[in-house]
Design a protein around this motif. Structure first.
Motif, PDB file in Angstrom:
ATOM      1  N   ALA A 166      -0.600   0.151   7.352  1.00 46.34           N
ATOM      2  CA  ALA A 166      -0.466  -1.124   7.536  1.00 46.34           C
ATOM      3  C   ALA A 166      -1.186  -1.399   8.578  1.00 46.34           C
ATOM      4  O   ALA A 166      -1.595  -2.867   8.559  1.00 46.34           O
ATOM      5  N   ALA A 182       3.728   0.824   3.290  1.00 44.82           N
ATOM      6  CA  ALA A 182       3.161  -0.424   4.021  1.00 44.82           C
ATOM      7  C   ALA A 182       2.351  -1.613   3.648  1.00 44.82           C
ATOM      8  O   ALA A 182       2.082  -0.923   2.189  1.00 44.82           O
ATOM      9  N   LEU A 183       3.792  -1.961   3.948  1.00 40.72           N
ATOM     10  CA  LEU A 183       4.009  -3.560   3.603  1.00 40.72           C
ATOM     11  C   LEU A 183       3.163  -4.704   4.849  1.00 40.72           C
ATOM     12  O   LEU A 183       3.629  -4.690   5.971  1.00 40.72           O
ATOM     13  N   LEU A 184       2.582  -5.561   4.000  1.00 41.76           N
ATOM     14  CA  LEU A 184       1.717  -6.792   5.081  1.00 41.76           C
ATOM     15  C   LEU A 184       1.714  -8.265   4.194  1.00 41.76           C
ATOM     16  O   LEU A 184       1.049  -7.661   2.756  1.00 41.76           O
ATOM     17  N   LEU A 243       3.456  -7.459   8.904  1.00 42.51           N
ATOM     18  CA  LEU A 243       2.841  -6.127   8.520  1.00 42.51           C
ATOM     19  C   LEU A 243       4.249  -5.277   8.606  1.00 42.51           C
ATOM     20  O   LEU A 243       5.081  -5.100   9.913  1.00 42.51           O
ATOM     21  N   THR A 244       4.676  -4.519   7.947  1.00 41.16           N
ATOM     22  CA  THR A 244       5.895  -3.616   8.416  1.00 41.16           C
ATOM     23  C   THR A 244       5.414  -1.948   7.465  1.00 41.16           C
ATOM     24  O   THR A 244       4.763  -1.427   6.908  1.00 41.16           O
ATOM     25  N   ALA A 245       6.745  -1.178   7.055  1.00 43.20           N
ATOM     26  CA  ALA A 245       7.290  -0.126   6.220  1.00 43.20           C
ATOM     27  C   ALA A 245       8.599  -0.387   5.720  1.00 43.20           C
ATOM     28  O   ALA A 245       9.093  -0.945   6.157  1.00 43.20           O
ATOM     29  N   ASP A 254       2.814  -6.776  14.481  1.00 45.15           N
ATOM     30  CA  ASP A 254       3.621  -5.489  14.188  1.00 45.15           C
ATOM     31  C   ASP A 254       5.359  -5.880  13.709  1.00 45.15           C
ATOM     32  O   ASP A 254       5.067  -5.685  14.901  1.00 45.15           O
ATOM     33  N   GLY A 266       3.844   2.695   7.361  1.00 49.72           N
ATOM     34  CA  GLY A 266       3.372   1.397   8.791  1.00 49.72           C
ATOM     35  C   GLY A 266       2.002   1.820   9.270  1.00 49.72           C
ATOM     36  O   GLY A 266       1.497   0.917   9.454  1.00 49.72           O
ATOM     37  N   VAL A 280      -4.835  -1.037   8.324  1.00 53.03           N
ATOM     38  CA  VAL A 280      -5.358  -2.470   7.537  1.00 53.03           C
ATOM     39  C   VAL A 280      -5.692  -3.608   8.419  1.00 53.03           C
ATOM     40  O   VAL A 280      -6.844  -4.279   7.868  1.00 53.03           O
ATOM     41  N   PHE A 315       0.234  -1.089  -0.099  1.00 55.16           N
ATOM     42  CA  PHE A 315      -0.509  -0.173  -0.051  1.00 55.16           C
ATOM     43  C   PHE A 315       0.924   1.032   0.101  1.00 55.16           C
ATOM     44  O   PHE A 315       1.727   1.148   0.797  1.00 55.16           O
TER      45      PHE A 315
END
Ligand SMILES: *Cc1c(COP(=O)(O)O)cnc(C)c1O
Length: 378
Positions: free
Chosen positions: A65, A196-198, A182-184, A161, A62, A68, A58
């Motif tokens: 995420a 934003a990554l998950l 999830l992370t950034a 997280d 973070g 989300v 996204f």
């Protein structure tokens, strides 16, 4: 320019820097589709996820995420347990509260952790557990595998997280049975801020499908699922414009990480952390985490020596290195934080520059210490 030793954004490798300097591609350009698809596949490798897990990228940070995860897994009125080890766990609890979720907390004192047995004893009637792998406000790393095993037994969903851990600490989503990790982009992955990554498990997507109250449209995993599937299959698609320039930078960063090997990158962070701590020890600094085993390898949270005031990071900045101040409200004025995450952990000269800047600043505020001895210890 100052050396960035804060908790993100962090220094970039030359390769990621070059990718970030390219003009952004169109979202249906073949090169962008190829990069997006490759980044998603590489995310599975870095996350320790299986082919059944779905990665998502996204535009956002973070915190997005976290939004989300909270809004796609739980309906208002459902019950969440937050394993609260600091500021970012508290943020997750606030996000869940706004969703109308009933939140219970297990709260650790600053510098302490929550044991898997404590989590096990609090799982009755809980629909989902949210835990922060490394809490960036204290530098504490929880026993995420141990907690995951307890949560799995209860049948609750499990969200990690990993903003301050993915790329720098062992992450094993499939083995843990975690539903979202999830992370950034701007932390241990060493990519510019903005993504934003998950990665979601099949159970997480099932939970989304069952929701009575859908999430906001732009945060909806089901809206984004066909888009991500299309990118992996090499087809153009559109729902909302992705951050195309950042996706190229992400893929360059993940390329480097996968080529090195995620386990080796984790070992590199550990080596750097232990070296930094040896050097900080020579400077007379001690860690906020109660025990070395629970101290994360992506940062050092360090008590300020007696009589040193919280403006200390400004002193360090005058020597060309940005470090972070305290963040946890209970101890904010009494400690500071040095990030050692991402590409910089492969650069001994930059780590030495950091130790020297901290040592010189300590001397200026009247704390006698052996700066060159600390650099040598590093
Ligand atoms: C940095 C961080 C966040 C927030 O990420 P942003 O990109 O600043 O929104 C959340 N959780 C943890 C553990 C973090 O370190």
């Amino acid at each position: 320019m100052s050396l960035l030793m804060i908790l993100g954004p962090v220094e970039l490798s030359p390769g990621v820097r070059a990718a970030s300097a390219e003009p952004p591609l169109g979202h249906t350009a073949p090169a962008l589709i190829a990069s997006f698809g490759a980044a998603l596949r590489q995310m599975r490798t870095v996350w320790g996820a299986g082919p059944e897990h779905q990665p998502f990228v996204f535009a956002g940070s973070g915190t997005l995420a976290m939004e989300v995860a909270a809004t796609n897994l739980l309906d208002p009125g459902q019950r969440a347990l937050v394993v609260d080890t600091g500021v970012f766990s508290d943020r997750m609890a606030r996000i869940l509260g706004r969703r109308g979720v009933e939140v219970e907390r297990l709260t650790a004192a600053p510098g302490a952790t929550i044991a898997p047995a404590e989590v096990a004893a609090a799982l009755q009637g809980i629909d989902a557990v949210f835990a922060t792998h490394v809490d960036t406000s204290t530098g504490v790393r929880i026993d995420v595998a141990g907690i995951a095993a307890e949560v799995r037994r209860s049948g609750a969903l499990f969200v990690v997280d990993g903003v301050c851990s993915v790329g720098g600490e062992p992450v094993a989503q499939a083995d843990w049975g975690a539903d979202v990790v999830l992370t950034a982009s701007q932390k241990a992955l060493s990519v510019p801020p903005g993504l934003a990554l998950l990665v979601a498990s099949p159970r997480a997507l099932e939970a989304r499908r069952r929701l009575r109250v859908p999430p906001p449209l732009v945060l909806d995993l089901l809206e984004w699922l066909p888009i991500h599937q299309a990118y992996e299959e090499g087809r153009p698609s559109y729902f909302a414009t992705p951050a195309t320039g950042l996706v190229r930078a992400l893929q360059a960063g993940l390329d480097e990480l996968v080529a090195e090997g995620p386990d080796i990158a984790v070992a590199r962070h550990r080596t750097a952390a232990l070296a930094m701590r040896r050097a900080f020890g020579v400077l007379g600094l001690t860690l906020v985490p109660e025990r070395p085993e629970i101290a994360a390898h992506t940062l050092s949270a360090l008590w300020l020596p007696e009589g040193v005031d919280p403006s200390f990071p400004g002193r360090v900045a005058a020597h060309g290195v940005l470090v972070a101040g305290g963040l946890h409200p209970d101890i904010r004025a009494r400690y500071f934080r040095v990030g050692h995450l991402g590409w910089v952990t492969s650069q001994p000269a930059l780590l030495a520059q950091t130790v020297r800047a901290v040592g010189l600043a300590l001397r200026e505020v009247g704390h006698d210490c052996d700066v060159e001895g600390a650099v040598a210890a590093l």
